[in-house]
Scaffold this motif. Structure first.
Motif, PDB file in Angstrom:
ATOM      1  N   VAL A 403     -25.475 -23.057 -20.110  1.00  0.00           N
ATOM      2  CA  VAL A 403     -25.259 -23.766 -21.371  1.00  0.00           C
ATOM      3  C   VAL A 403     -24.268 -24.914 -21.173  1.00  0.00           C
ATOM      4  N   THR A 404     -23.352 -24.768 -20.233  1.00  0.00           N
ATOM      5  CA  THR A 404     -22.418 -25.858 -19.945  1.00  0.00           C
ATOM      6  C   THR A 404     -23.162 -27.065 -19.385  1.00  0.00           C
ATOM      7  N   VAL A 405     -24.102 -26.818 -18.477  1.00  0.00           N
ATOM      8  CA  VAL A 405     -24.892 -27.909 -17.910  1.00  0.00           C
ATOM      9  C   VAL A 405     -25.719 -28.591 -18.989  1.00  0.00           C
ATOM     10  N   VAL A 406     -26.354 -27.793 -19.855  1.00  0.00           N
ATOM     11  CA  VAL A 406     -27.144 -28.364 -20.952  1.00  0.00           C
ATOM     12  C   VAL A 406     -26.254 -29.192 -21.871  1.00  0.00           C
ATOM     13  N   GLY A 407     -25.056 -28.693 -22.170  1.00  0.00           N
ATOM     14  CA  GLY A 407     -24.140 -29.427 -23.039  1.00  0.00           C
ATOM     15  C   GLY A 407     -23.692 -30.740 -22.436  1.00  0.00           C
ATOM     16  N   VAL A 408     -23.383 -30.742 -21.144  1.00  0.00           N
ATOM     17  CA  VAL A 408     -22.936 -31.977 -20.488  1.00  0.00           C
ATOM     18  C   VAL A 408     -24.075 -32.992 -20.418  1.00  0.00           C
ATOM     19  N   LEU A 409     -25.290 -32.544 -20.082  1.00  0.00           N
ATOM     20  CA  LEU A 409     -26.439 -33.458 -20.029  1.00  0.00           C
ATOM     21  C   LEU A 409     -26.720 -34.072 -21.399  1.00  0.00           C
ATOM     22  N   THR A 410     -26.639 -33.246 -22.437  1.00  0.00           N
ATOM     23  CA  THR A 410     -26.876 -33.753 -23.786  1.00  0.00           C
ATOM     24  C   THR A 410     -25.809 -34.761 -24.187  1.00  0.00           C
ATOM     25  N   SER A 411     -24.548 -34.453 -23.933  1.00  0.00           N
ATOM     26  CA  SER A 411     -23.462 -35.380 -24.269  1.00  0.00           C
ATOM     27  C   SER A 411     -23.594 -36.683 -23.498  1.00  0.00           C
ATOM     28  N   MET A 412     -24.044 -36.604 -22.256  1.00  0.00           N
ATOM     29  CA  MET A 412     -24.266 -37.805 -21.452  1.00  0.00           C
ATOM     30  C   MET A 412     -25.334 -38.692 -22.103  1.00  0.00           C
ATOM     31  N   LEU A 413     -26.435 -38.081 -22.521  1.00  0.00           N
ATOM     32  CA  LEU A 413     -27.509 -38.851 -23.152  1.00  0.00           C
ATOM     33  C   LEU A 413     -27.052 -39.424 -24.495  1.00  0.00           C
TER      34      LEU A 413
END
Length: 764
Positions: A403-413
């Motif tokens: 979930v941390t990876v998903v959160g960082v990818l989403t925030s990046m986008l």
């Protein structure tokens, strides 16, 4: 409290009339109402954050044990303030944005009604009342999305939103009723106090599925997310209010409110977290491919809704705290950016980011509001969006790596999306637009500037909203929470994640065109999949409706009657043969007198003669014999009033029919012999059925006859010696009133037809 909630509906009904009194300043005048409500809610801040909350209960349907109860706790106060504060700015904004629109009074009616409905949703402690207000938000949003009803796209978008959210609403209704039956109460606070009764029940998974259907459709979770970007056909004030701050967060609110009742299980964890994570990542990816400012913001809104849903699914203390902080940050920056998009469209004539640039020179105030909103959305300090992103990362790092990876990818986008929507239109060289741009009037820049100032203020001084957010998190967790927010936490893992997000976000934005080309292969699946399923489903419904109508509504009365009678006879005969006791019928042939046999045979022969007649006149005469035979039965069984009415009607009908049908040609036989035999079989089955039902009804008596009650009380209670009159006027007064109403309506219809004058070509 009930006055606070329902006053919005009263003002909405008066809005069109009040608009005529002050059309020019109607937006400012109507905005006073939500501003006053916001002050009222703020005045109760001390009680709510102190952990006491405020609960109001009013009798609603005492016979069913239902109360109209409202609960102003931390969660309700947070949403109520978002609804009223943003509502104040939106209504002020709409007065200028929609100035001169012929349907503006209608807009105020529906926006105020929607506001009141949303307040009802977030303040109701009764599940039934919450559902009623929930459906009112769907109905009013339908009219708001379809505000430009002369446009096909607006009507289609409104219908799509209504169908998707309305279908979820039907599921939610079933879930609410089931939850109330299982838990023994429809009060949310009572269910939360004894959540084991619901979660331990074998139907708990079904309740979850129904509630999820309502929440996920309302908050546009994958695969139901397609309706929200389509709803951008609505005017900008509607998009800014419904699709950033209020309506789309109703599903998130429902999950948060019912979390103490339904949350904490493995099903809740995996389903809510899974749908939320998929939504936040997929929608952020889709936002990068949009060129319309409102579509960009719409997809980013869906992504944030997925983030909030995922946090509620995780359910930990850190996750719930992050959800409340992130929710407030999103309300502030997203409403501001939607208003900025509307101002750009209003002043330049376009929302296409490819045609916009250099607007900082001609629209400096709007540029300032857009910059603050975009930087807060990007999660940069010192804005409140940065505090929200830090809270998000803290919650994710306490859970697991995925979930941390998903959160960082989403925030990046979303970092790149924020730059695309809030910075790009104002940077670079000035471009040619359909209209010469300039700053709009103060009523249109007040909202972005005010919300931007709050983002800066809460970013620099995060302790200001700390108590409110702690109370909101405490309502969801059902325990006391003390949240500590800060802009600077020192050099730690969260700061590293933020720096990585900024770096990757800048990289994505600078290489946006290249990224779009590389990942375009996946776009059709995530963009067109659910919307195409919806289109196919709608096409199937239309096809099935046309086919069903062609079969059942074919215009032949004989087929309608045959269908109704056949279904009734089959179901009733099946029920009787399968469940009835053969000895229930008591029948004594010796009780039938000779005169009754004679009348019965006469009526039967006349009935056969009616259907066998070769001319209209013979059929009418034979039918009259049937009617007179029935009237004589009324005389024999002590109902002279009915007999008199029957004689009069039969005589009048016979005379009128004779005059009408005397000059008509003989019958023509259109039906074939098989059709006649089929109809005869249906008629025989129905006749035998009702004969059987009459015999059963006269053979079984569960209660003493009511005729003795009428004869004993007609004079004492009705003050009348004519028992029949007393029954009709007093004991069965509502039945008589209904019959009179039907006759009056029929009479008005006949009179209208008689008075109708058609001109040439059939025009009246």
């Amino acid at each position: 409290m009930i006055v606070v909630v329902l006053s919005g509906f009263v003002l909405a009904l008066l809005a069109p009339s009040l608009y005529r009194l002050s059309a020019r300043w109607a937006g400012c005048v109507f905005s006073i109402f939500p501003a006053v409500l916001a002050l009222w809610f703020l005045s109760h801040m001390g009680e709510v954050v102190g952990g006491h909350g405020i609960r109001f209960t009013y009798p609603w349907i005492p016979a069913m044990g239902l109360e109209l109860s409202f609960n102003l706790d931390g969660l309700g106060l947070l949403f109520a303030l978002a609804i009223t504060v943003v509502g104040t700015l939106i209504i002020t904004y709409a007065g200028s944005y929609l100035h001169g629109h012929p349907s503006l009074p209608r807009f105020y009616l529906f926006i105020l009604m929607f506001m009141a409905s949303m307040l009802g949703v977030v303040l109701s402690d009764n599940l039934i009342a919450l559902f009623v207000f929930w459906e009112l938000t769907s109905v009013t949003s339908y009219f708001l999305i379809g505000y430009e009803h002369d446009k096909d796209t607006a009507r289609a978008a409104a219908l799509q939103a209504l169908i998707v959210t309305g279908t979820g609403g039907l599921a939610l209704m079933a879930g609410v009723l089931l939850m109330g039956q299982i838990g023994g109460s429809f009060e949310i606070s009572a269910l939360a106090a004894d959540n084991a009764a619901v979660q331990g029940h074998r139907l708990y998974p079904l309740v979850l599925a129904l509630v999820f259907a309502g929440a996920f459709t309302k908050s546009a979770q994958v695969p139901f997310h397609f309706w929200l970007p389509s709803a951008m056909e609505a005017p900008t004030p509607v998009s800014a209010y419904l699709h950033s701050a209020t309506m789309v967060k109703a599903g998130v609110y429902l999950l948060a409110r019912l979390s103490p009742v339904l949350g904490g299980s493995d099903i809740w964890l995996y389903v809510v977290t899974g749908f939320g994570a998929a939504t936040m990542l997929v929608s952020a990816y889709q936002a990068l491919y949009q060129t319309d400012l409102k579509k960009i913001l719409a997809y980013s809104t869906v992504s944030v809704l997925g983030t909030l849903t995922m946090l509620l699914g995780l359910g930990s203390k850190y996750a719930i705290q992050a959800a409340m902080v992130f929710l407030m940050a999103h309300v502030l920056y997203k409403a501001a950016l939607f208003l900025v998009a509307g101002s750009i469209d209003h002043e330049t004539g376009t929302r296409d980011v490819r045609q916009l640039g250099g607007l900082r020179k001609t629209m400096p105030i709007i540029c300032a509001g857009a910059a603050v909103g975009a930087l807060s959305m990007a999660g940069l300090p010192p804005f409140f969006g940065f505090v929200g992103k830090e809270a998000l990362y803290e919650a994710l790092t306490h859970d697991n790596v995925l979930v941390t990876v998903v959160g960082v990818l989403t925030s990046m986008l979303l970092f790149a999306v924020a730059w695309l929507a809030g910075i790009r239109p104002f940077s670079g060289e000035e471009t040619h637009t359909p209209k010469h741009p300039h700053d709009p009037p103060w009523t249109m820049w007040l909202g972005p500037v005010f919300l931007g100032c709050l983002s800066v203020l809460f970013g620099l001084m995060p302790a200001l909203p700390e108590n409110l957010l702690s109370a909101a998190a405490g309502s969801v967790l059902a325990k006391e929470v003390h949240m500590h927010l800060a802009l600077w936490h020192g050099f730690n893992a969260l700061l590293v994640l933020s720096l990585v997000t900024f770096a990757l976000g800048v990289l994505v934005y600078l290489n946006l065109a290249r990224l779009q080309r590389v990942t375009e292969f996946a776009l059709p699946v995530v963009r067109r999949g659910p919307s195409q399923w919806y289109a196919l489903w709608l096409r199937f419904l239309n096809w099935s409706a046309v086919g069903q109508t062609r079969v059942l509504q074919n215009g032949y009365l004989r087929l309608y009657l045959a269908t109704i009678m056949t279904v009734t006879a089959v179901l009733a005969w099946y029920t009787f043969l399968a469940h009835a006791d053969a000895g229930v019928i008591e029948f004594n042939w010796g009780d039938i007198g000779v005169h009754e046999w004679v009348l019965g045979i006469v009526a039967l022969v006349a009935s056969i003669a009616t259907v066998r007649a070769k001319t209209f006149l013979r059929a009418v005469v034979a039918l009259g014999v049937v009617g007179y035979s029935v009237a004589l039965f009324f005389v024999l069984y002590g109902a002279p009033d009915l007999a008199m009415t029957q004689f009069l009607i039969e005589t009048l009908s016979l005379i009128l029919f004779v005059f009408v049908f005397y000059y008509m040609p003989p019958f023509k036989r259109f039906s074939t012999r098989p059709v006649i035999m089929r109809h005869a079989a249906i008629g025989t089955a129905v006749g035998a059925l009702f004969t059987l039902l009459v015999l059963v009804a006269t053979s079984v008596q569960w209660h003493p006859t009511i005729s003795t009650y009428f004869s004993a009380n007609s004079y004492l209670m009705g003050q009348g010696r004519n028992i029949v009159n007393v029954i009709l006027v007093d004991f069965r007064g509502f039945d008589t009133l209904g019959e009179i109403t039907v006759l009056a309506v029929a009479g008005i219809g006949v009179y209208s037809l008689i008075r109708l004058r058609l001109g040439k070509g059939g025009d009246s």
